[in-house]
Design a protein around this motif. Structure first.
Motif, PDB file in Angstrom:
ATOM      1  N   THR A 269      35.090 104.924  55.813  1.00  0.00           N
ATOM      2  CA  THR A 269      34.706 103.545  56.098  1.00  0.00           C
ATOM      3  C   THR A 269      35.494 102.980  57.274  1.00  0.00           C
ATOM      4  O   THR A 269      34.926 102.361  58.190  1.00  0.00           O
ATOM      5  N   ALA A 272      34.420 104.553  60.447  1.00  0.00           N
ATOM      6  CA  ALA A 272      33.131 104.004  60.872  1.00  0.00           C
ATOM      7  C   ALA A 272      33.308 102.662  61.580  1.00  0.00           C
ATOM      8  O   ALA A 272      32.611 102.366  62.568  1.00  0.00           O
ATOM      9  N   SER A 276      32.243 101.814  65.258  1.00  0.00           N
ATOM     10  CA  SER A 276      31.374 100.662  65.483  1.00  0.00           C
ATOM     11  C   SER A 276      32.057  99.585  66.310  1.00  0.00           C
ATOM     12  O   SER A 276      31.490  98.516  66.525  1.00  0.00           O
ATOM     13  N   ALA A 282      34.703 108.174  67.602  1.00  0.00           N
ATOM     14  CA  ALA A 282      34.132 109.106  66.637  1.00  0.00           C
ATOM     15  C   ALA A 282      35.002 110.350  66.468  1.00  0.00           C
ATOM     16  O   ALA A 282      34.869 111.077  65.478  1.00  0.00           O
ATOM     17  N   ALA A 307      31.153 107.350  56.320  1.00  0.00           N
ATOM     18  CA  ALA A 307      31.091 106.912  57.719  1.00  0.00           C
ATOM     19  C   ALA A 307      29.647 106.703  58.153  1.00  0.00           C
ATOM     20  O   ALA A 307      29.316 105.709  58.821  1.00  0.00           O
ATOM     21  N   GLY A 308      28.758 107.631  57.779  1.00  0.00           N
ATOM     22  CA  GLY A 308      27.353 107.507  58.154  1.00  0.00           C
ATOM     23  C   GLY A 308      26.703 106.275  57.572  1.00  0.00           C
ATOM     24  O   GLY A 308      25.904 105.593  58.245  1.00  0.00           O
ATOM     25  N   VAL A 311      28.239 103.122  59.503  1.00  0.00           N
ATOM     26  CA  VAL A 311      27.738 103.064  60.882  1.00  0.00           C
ATOM     27  C   VAL A 311      26.247 102.759  60.884  1.00  0.00           C
ATOM     28  O   VAL A 311      25.758 101.922  61.666  1.00  0.00           O
TER      29      VAL A 311
END
Length: 498
Positions: A269, A272, A276, A282, A307-308, A311
Motif C-alpha cells: 500500500t 503504491a 502514485s 515503482a 500495490a495493484g 494504484v
C-alpha cells in the motif's frame, strides 16, 4: 523482526580513515557554514532562485529583509554546495556522528521559516492542487488556460510550465489539493502547508531508517539528515520527490517490521502511494521482491496485489489522463547531461529523442550492474537488502536518464545508509554535486544577462563533461572487480543489536 547482522557483522572493520579531532572540527565547520548559507538564501526576500509568493497571510513572512542580487544568490549557493560536498565527503570517509535531536529540530524549524528556492516547482504544485480542489482536472487543464488565467494561485505558475498539465500522480496531487484547501486563495499559505508536508517527509525518512538500521545512526545522519545538498534540493526546494521518498522508505520499513502477510500488504500500500506520487518509484516493489526470501512467494504476491489494488483504485478515481504527460517527460533531454550533446548531434528531432531514450535505458541497466558490484548491504535483514536494491536502481536511473535533475537523487541518498561505505558513495556524491551546481539558481527568470551566461555555461558545457567523468569512474570501478572495501568502520565499541 530481529536483525541478523550488525555493522560489524557486515565487514566494516575498524579503518585508519577516522578523521580525528581536527578533521571532525573541520567537518562540522563546513556543514555549519553550508547550512547557514542555504538558510540565508531561503530567509531572504524573493530573488533569482526563489519566486515571489505574494502576501504572506497567516504563513511565515520574510525574516531577513535583505535583497540578494542574482550574482550573490548564485555565489552563495555555489559556495554552500562546495562546502557541503566536502563536509559530506569527510563524513563518508569517517565514521559519521549521530546528530542531537535539538540540531535536527533546529533544521526543521529553519526550513519551515524559509521560502522554497531552486525552482518554481512548488508554485506548480500549488496550482495543480487548487485546480483539483476546485473541481477540475489538473491532468487535462493547463495553468494558463484555467479560469482565464486570472486565479491568484494558478496564475503564479512560471515558465516553462504555464502550458503544462500535471505530470504528478494522483496521490501527490491529492496531498497538493489538501494544502490548497488549507491555503485558500493565498499562494504563500498554500506553499507553506506543502513545505510542512515535505519537512515531515524528511523527518519520517530518518525515523524509518533508524528503525530499519539500528546501530547505524551516525551513517544515517551523515548521508541524509546532515547532508546540505539533499537538504537544499529536497527540503528547501520543497520537491514532491521527498514525499515519494518517504513513502518508499516507509514501505521498506513496513516489510522489515512486520514479517507476515499483513506487513506485505501494508508495504504494498505504501509503495503504491509512492508510485502514485511519482511513477519512477515503482522500483521499490522490485526491490522488496528481490529482498524477500525465494520461499516467501505468498508475501511477494500479497505485496504486488495490494500495490495493484491501490494504484488501480487511484487511477480509476483520477481518470485516464493521469499519465498522459509521462511519455512526453520521458523523452525530454536535460541540458546538463551528456545526452544533450547526442540529441543535438542527431538533429534534435523526434527520431533523435527516441534514439536517446533507448540508449539511456540501456545505459541505466549497465549502471545498475556496475552499482550492484560496488555496494554491499550493511545487514542481511529484509529492510537493508531492499534499501540497497533501491539505491542501486534509483542511482542507475538518476545517472543514466536523459532527463535528470538534482532532486532525482533524494531517494538515492535516503537509501544509502543501508550500504557499507565505499566508492559508490563517492561516485554518487560527485553526481549530486555536479547537478546541484549546474541547476543554480534553478529558475529561468530573474537573472541578469551576465549571471545567465555564467550559469548556462556551467549547465551546458561544464556539467556534461563532469557527468562523463562520473560515468567513467563508475564503470572503471566496477570493471576492476568492485571496490567493496569499506571506507570506514563502525564506532568503537559498537555491538550487534537483536
Amino acid at each position: 523482526m530481529s536483525h541478523t547482522a550488525s555493522d560489524a557483522d557486515a565487514g566494516e572493520a575498524p579503518s585508519g580513515l577516522a578523521l580525528g579531532h581536527t578533521g571532525e572540527v573541520a567537518r562540522r565547520g563546513l556543514l555549519l557554514a553550508s547550512f547557514a548559507l542555504l538558510l540565508l538564501v531561503g530567509l531572504a526576500l524573493p530573488h533569482a532562485a526563489a519566486p515571489d509568493l505574494g502576501p504572506r497571510g497567516w504563513a511565515p513572512g520574510t525574516l531577513l529583509p535583505v535583497a540578494l542580487s542574482p550574482a550573490v544568490v548564485t555565489g552563495a549557493l555555489w559556495t554552500a554546495y562546495v562546502l557541503g560536498a566536502v563536509g559530506v565527503l569527510l563524513a563518508v570517509l569517517g565514521r559519521g556522528t549521530e546528530l542531537p535531536r535539538a540540531v535536527v529540530a533546529a533544521l526543521a524549524v529553519g526550513a519551515a521559516l524559509t521560502a522554497p528556492f531552486g525552482s518554481g516547482d512548488h508554485v506548480s504544485y500549488a496550482a495543480y492542487g487548487r485546480i483539483l480542489a476546485l473541481g477540475d482536472n489538473p491532468w487535462v487543464v493547463s495553468p494558463d488556460t484555467w479560469r482565464g488565467g486570472s486565479d491568484p494561485v494558478v496564475s503564479a505558475v512560471e515558465a516553462p510550465w504555464t502550458e503544462e498539465p500535471s505530470v504528478y500522480g494522483p496521490f501527490a496531487t491529492v496531498v497538493q489539493g489538501l494544502t490548497s484547501l488549507g491555503g485558500g486563495d493565498n499562494l504563500r499559505q498554500t506553499v507553506w502547508l506543502w513545505q510542512l508536508v515535505v519537512i515531515a517527509s524528511w523527518l519520517a525518512v530518518r525515523w524509518c531508517l533508524r528503525r530499519i538500521l539500528p546501530g547505524r545512526e551516525g551513517r544515517i545522519d551523515a548521508v541524509w539528515t546532515a547532508n546540505p545538498l539533499v537538504f537544499s534540493v529536497g527540503v528547501l526546494g520543497a520537491h514532491v520527490d521527498l514525499l515519494a521518498t518517504a513513502l518508499a522508505v516507509a514501505a521498506v520499513w513496513a516489510a522489515h517490521r512486520y514479517a507476515g502477510l499483513g506487513g506485505a500488504a501494508l508495504a504494498g500500500t505504501l509503495a503504491a502511494l509512492a508510485i502514485s506520487s511519482k511513477f519512477t518509484y515503482a522500483v521499490v516493489l522490485l526491490a522488496l521482491v528481490v529482498a524477500f526470501s525465494a520461499r516467501r512467494v505468498a508475501r511477494s504476491a500479497v505485496l504486488l496485489v495490494a500495490a495493484g489494488v491501490v494504484v488501480g483504485g487511484l487511477q480509476l478515481w483520477a481518470g485516464p489522463n493521469v499519465y498522459d504527460q509521462i511519455g512526453r517527460s520521458a523523452r525530454a533531454v536535460s541540458l546538463a547531461t551528456p545526452w544533450r550533446w547526442v540529441f543535438e548531434t542527431l538533429g534534435g528531432d523526434a527520431d533523435a529523442r527516441r534514439v536517446v531514450s533507448v540508449c539511456a535505458a540501456v545505459l541505466a541497466v549497465v549502471f545498475a550492474l556496475c552499482l550492484w558490484r560496488l555496494v554491499r548491504p550493511a545487514e542481511s535483514s529484509v529492510g537493508a537488502r531492499a534499501l540497497a536494491a533501491v539505491a542501486v536502481l534509483t542511482g542507475a536511473y538518476a545517472m543514466a536518464a536523459s532527463y535528470s535533475l538534482p532532486w532525482y537523487d533524494v531517494v538515492v541518498w535516503a537509501t544509502l545508509p543501508a550500504v557499507v561505505a565505499g566508492v559508490a558513495d563517492l561516485v554518487l556524491l560527485l553526481r549530486l554535486w555536479v547537478m546541484t551546481m549546474a541547476y543554480t539558481p534553478g529558475r529561468v527568470l530573474g537573472m541578469t544577462p551576465g549571471v545567465e551566461d555564467v550559469t548556462m555555461t556551467v549547465r551546458t558545457n561544464v556539467a556534461p563533461v563532469a557527468m562523463l567523468v562520473v560515468w567513467l569512474w563508475l564503470v572503471t570501478s566496477a570493471v576492476r572487480g568492485g571496490f567493496r572495501r569499506p571506507l570506514a568502520g563502525p564506532p568503537r565499541g559498537s555491538a550487534p543489536r537483536r
